[in-house]
Motif scaffolding. Structure first.
Motif, PDB file in Angstrom:
ATOM      1  N   GLY A  19      40.969  39.844  46.737  1.00  0.00           N
ATOM      2  CA  GLY A  19      40.069  40.983  47.262  1.00  0.00           C
ATOM      3  C   GLY A  19      39.076  40.305  46.634  1.00  0.00           C
ATOM      4  O   GLY A  19      38.475  39.987  46.100  1.00  0.00           O
ATOM      5  N   PHE A  20      38.307  41.905  46.298  1.00  0.00           N
ATOM      6  CA  PHE A  20      36.929  42.349  45.552  1.00  0.00           C
ATOM      7  C   PHE A  20      36.820  41.975  43.857  1.00  0.00           C
ATOM      8  O   PHE A  20      36.224  42.261  43.557  1.00  0.00           O
ATOM      9  CB  PHE A  20      36.380  43.364  46.091  1.00  0.00           C
ATOM     10  N   GLU A  21      38.300  42.100  43.390  1.00  0.00           N
ATOM     11  CA  GLU A  21      38.899  42.458  42.577  1.00  0.00           C
ATOM     12  C   GLU A  21      39.088  41.170  41.653  1.00  0.00           C
ATOM     13  O   GLU A  21      38.828  39.792  41.777  1.00  0.00           O
ATOM     14  CB  GLU A  21      39.801  42.610  42.204  1.00  0.00           C
ATOM     15  N   THR A  22      38.374  40.820  40.141  1.00  0.00           N
ATOM     16  CA  THR A  22      38.824  39.420  39.560  1.00  0.00           C
ATOM     17  C   THR A  22      39.722  39.761  38.467  1.00  0.00           C
ATOM     18  O   THR A  22      39.887  40.899  37.953  1.00  0.00           O
ATOM     19  CB  THR A  22      37.582  39.131  39.066  1.00  0.00           C
ATOM     20  N   VAL A  23      40.307  38.544  38.818  1.00  0.00           N
ATOM     21  CA  VAL A  23      41.588  38.608  37.757  1.00  0.00           C
ATOM     22  C   VAL A  23      41.832  37.543  37.254  1.00  0.00           C
ATOM     23  O   VAL A  23      41.818  36.186  37.871  1.00  0.00           O
ATOM     24  CB  VAL A  23      43.335  39.349  39.075  1.00  0.00           C
TER      25      VAL A  23
END
Length: 250
Positions: free
Chosen positions: A12-16
């Motif tokens: 989604g909009f999270e960086t992982v």
């Protein structure tokens, strides 16, 4: 060999970290599996069925063909393919076993059992020999793959010469005003629907964000070509809310 442990991607909009994405995607679809078909209707206002029929119209399945449907989940595409082909073989592959379990419960799965295989597997490392399938489809799944280019490369590998790739995915509207309206609906309505119907707001928030992070039609067309596919083209559905990309292993 270079160290890939520090590579990141988006969830989604999270960086992982890249190595975390597959597990998180499994978590999302494991969570929503039992309500997935209902939520598809809600997210697309029922139009996903029309889009899948449009996919089959362009694909024009023929008797005896072998289909690999990646991220095939509950079997929607495979059932349609086998009905259109008259007879053939379909392999439904998904990263998430609960999705396949739901698919097997459907009435069509029982009727078509002799023509269906259900396989847990990763789109980036398909457990099949080269030149195995006539058709490769992936429907609303490639945006959840950690490295979509690798999935397209794998699609090319497992298709026979003359084989067909077809990708159905949410895409971008060409008009900024319409895109803003669509985003308003997506970000405000869909997660709430997820809460109401599946008791799971976060998974549907991720699904909406993942649509916005996916490459636009022309960029993705370039990726299809980079995988080696010839005669590659796309067709917008519902003004670009979704798009169909097609290519051939020539």
């Amino acid at each position: 060999m270079s160290d890939t442990s520090d590579k990141t991607t988006h969830f989604g909009f999270e960086t992982v970290p890249e190595h975390e994405k597959a597990g998180r995607v499994r978590g999302v679809f494991g969570s929503v599996a039992s309500k997935y078909d209902v939520m598809n209707d809600v997210m697309s206002m029922g139009i996903h069925r029309v889009w899948k029929d449009a996919m089959m119209d362009w694909l024009a399945p023929r008797p005896g063909q072998r289909l690999l449907d990646v991220a095939g989940g509950t079997g929607d595409i495979s059932f349609r393919f086998l009905k259109r082909a008259g007879h053939g073989q379909a392999t439904v592959l998904d990263l998430t076993e609960p999705m396949l379990v739901e698919g097997r419960k459907r009435a069509e799965a029982e009727r078509m059992a002799d023509s269906l295989d259900w396989v847990v597997g990763d789109a980036m490392a398909l457990p099949f020999e080269d030149n195995t399938f006539d058709v490769y489809t992936i429907s609303f799944g490639i945006r959840n793959v950690t490295r979509p280019q690798e999935a397209l490369n794998e699609a090319y590998r497992v298709l026979r010469p003359g084989g067909r790739l077809m990708v159905l995915e949410f895409s971008q509207l060409p008009n900024d005003g319409l895109q803003k309206l669509y985003d308003l609906y997506s970000f405000n309505v869909i997660p709430r629907m997820g809460q109401l119907i599946a008791n799971d707001r976060d998974s549907y928030q991720y699904l909406v964000e993942s649509i916005r992070k996916f490459p636009d039609q022309e960029t993705f067309l370039g990726m299809v070509k980079a995988a080696g596919f010839g005669n590659a083209k796309y067709s917008n559905l519902s003004m670009g809310i979704a798009a169909l990309h097609s290519g051939w292993k020539i």
